[in-house]
Design a protein around this motif. Sequence first.
Motif, PDB file in Angstrom:
ATOM      1  N   ILE A  97       0.815  -1.212   0.000  1.00 16.97           N
ATOM      2  CA  ILE A  97       0.000   0.000   0.000  1.00 16.97           C
ATOM      3  C   ILE A  97       0.850   1.265   0.000  1.00 16.97           C
ATOM      4  O   ILE A  97       0.388   2.329  -0.415  1.00 16.97           O
ATOM      5  N   TRP A  98       2.077   1.184   0.470  1.00 14.59           N
ATOM      6  CA  TRP A  98       2.909   2.388   0.567  1.00 14.59           C
ATOM      7  C   TRP A  98       4.204   2.186  -0.219  1.00 14.59           C
ATOM      8  O   TRP A  98       5.096   1.479   0.189  1.00 14.59           O
ATOM      9  N   ASP A  99       4.275   2.798  -1.390  1.00 18.46           N
ATOM     10  CA  ASP A  99       5.466   2.729  -2.215  1.00 18.46           C
ATOM     11  C   ASP A  99       5.598   4.038  -2.987  1.00 18.46           C
ATOM     12  O   ASP A  99       4.895   5.008  -2.717  1.00 18.46           O
ATOM     13  N   SER A 100       6.511   4.077  -3.960  1.00 17.67           N
ATOM     14  CA  SER A 100       6.742   5.315  -4.706  1.00 17.67           C
ATOM     15  C   SER A 100       5.504   5.739  -5.492  1.00 17.67           C
ATOM     16  O   SER A 100       5.244   6.937  -5.655  1.00 17.67           O
ATOM     17  N   THR A 101       4.717   4.773  -5.964  1.00 19.85           N
ATOM     18  CA  THR A 101       3.501   5.102  -6.708  1.00 19.85           C
ATOM     19  C   THR A 101       2.484   5.786  -5.801  1.00 19.85           C
ATOM     20  O   THR A 101       1.841   6.775  -6.188  1.00 19.85           O
ATOM     21  N   THR A 102       2.337   5.262  -4.584  1.00 18.62           N
ATOM     22  CA  THR A 102       1.414   5.871  -3.616  1.00 18.62           C
ATOM     23  C   THR A 102       1.836   7.290  -3.280  1.00 18.62           C
ATOM     24  O   THR A 102       0.999   8.194  -3.180  1.00 18.62           O
ATOM     25  N   ARG A 103       3.137   7.484  -3.109  1.00 19.75           N
ATOM     26  CA  ARG A 103       3.637   8.818  -2.794  1.00 19.75           C
ATOM     27  C   ARG A 103       3.366   9.800  -3.929  1.00 19.75           C
ATOM     28  O   ARG A 103       2.988  10.950  -3.699  1.00 19.75           O
ATOM     29  N   ARG A 104       3.552   9.342  -5.168  1.00 19.94           N
ATOM     30  CA  ARG A 104       3.263  10.206  -6.317  1.00 19.94           C
ATOM     31  C   ARG A 104       1.774  10.529  -6.399  1.00 19.94           C
ATOM     32  O   ARG A 104       1.386  11.661  -6.710  1.00 19.94           O
ATOM     33  N   LEU A 105       0.947   9.524  -6.131  1.00 16.13           N
ATOM     34  CA  LEU A 105      -0.502   9.739  -6.143  1.00 16.13           C
ATOM     35  C   LEU A 105      -0.902  10.796  -5.116  1.00 16.13           C
ATOM     36  O   LEU A 105      -1.653  11.735  -5.421  1.00 16.13           O
ATOM     37  N   LEU A 106      -0.407  10.642  -3.884  1.00 15.19           N
ATOM     38  CA  LEU A 106      -0.754  11.593  -2.827  1.00 15.19           C
ATOM     39  C   LEU A 106      -0.242  12.993  -3.140  1.00 15.19           C
ATOM     40  O   LEU A 106      -0.944  13.985  -2.908  1.00 15.19           O
ATOM     41  N   LEU A 107       0.979  13.079  -3.674  1.00 15.78           N
ATOM     42  CA  LEU A 107       1.553  14.382  -3.997  1.00 15.78           C
ATOM     43  C   LEU A 107       0.712  15.091  -5.063  1.00 15.78           C
ATOM     44  O   LEU A 107       0.382  16.271  -4.926  1.00 15.78           O
ATOM     45  N   ASN A 108       0.352  14.358  -6.108  1.00  7.01           N
ATOM     46  CA  ASN A 108      -0.432  14.951  -7.186  1.00  7.01           C
ATOM     47  C   ASN A 108      -1.858  15.276  -6.744  1.00  7.01           C
ATOM     48  O   ASN A 108      -2.483  16.177  -7.306  1.00  7.01           O
ATOM     49  N   PHE A 109      -2.355  14.562  -5.766  1.00  2.00           N
ATOM     50  CA  PHE A 109      -3.685  14.847  -5.229  1.00  2.00           C
ATOM     51  C   PHE A 109      -3.661  16.056  -4.302  1.00  2.00           C
ATOM     52  O   PHE A 109      -4.551  16.914  -4.345  1.00  2.00           O
TER      53      PHE A 109
END
Length: 202
Positions: A97-109
């Motif tokens: 659930i927590w990886d680089s993709t999740t971080r990018r998603l949260l940042l862009n959101f």
Amino acid sequence: MDKNNYLNDIKDIKDLMDRSSRFISLSGLSGILAGIYALLGAFIAYVFIFPKSGEYLTLHSWNFKLTLSLLAAVLILSVLTAYLLTSRRAKKNKENIWDSTTRRLLLNFLIPLVTGGIYIVIKLNSQHYGLTASLMLIFYGLAVVNASKYTIGNVKYLGYAEIIIGLICAAFPVYGFWFWLLGFGLFHIIYGSFMYIKERKN
């Protein structure tokens, strides 16, 4: 035969790359519950908090502070529910659930969302209250669209719908409460229901 195997290998590689670059464990049920929380919060605000006829909701009024507290409660409850349900779905699918993709998603959101929140606060401090609901819908929609490239499904269409309803709300600000109810309540329930049905079929 070799050509078919080659094409299948390419498809498998493409699917693997797509899965690794997109956050795929978003739960449809969390969208439904977020919409229900919004409807309940709006009902409480409408019945118990909003000023009576002839009164105004000002920045320093007790009613306004209660409204902000209620909005915060709806937001926290929605985020917590999304996290718990998404974590459960990720474990079921054996995903991280927590990886680089999740971080990018949260940042862009968060970039459009936080920007919109700051702008709304500035407008409220200037005693411009009329467009608050439309600005919330528009910036939230922009945040969803901006983050949609990092997740699967048609969540971007939810974002488009929020932006459109926000623009309509800007043209009819006197009905801001009802547009807010439609965007954050009904739209979430509809989208979450489609996602949930799709999850059950899979």
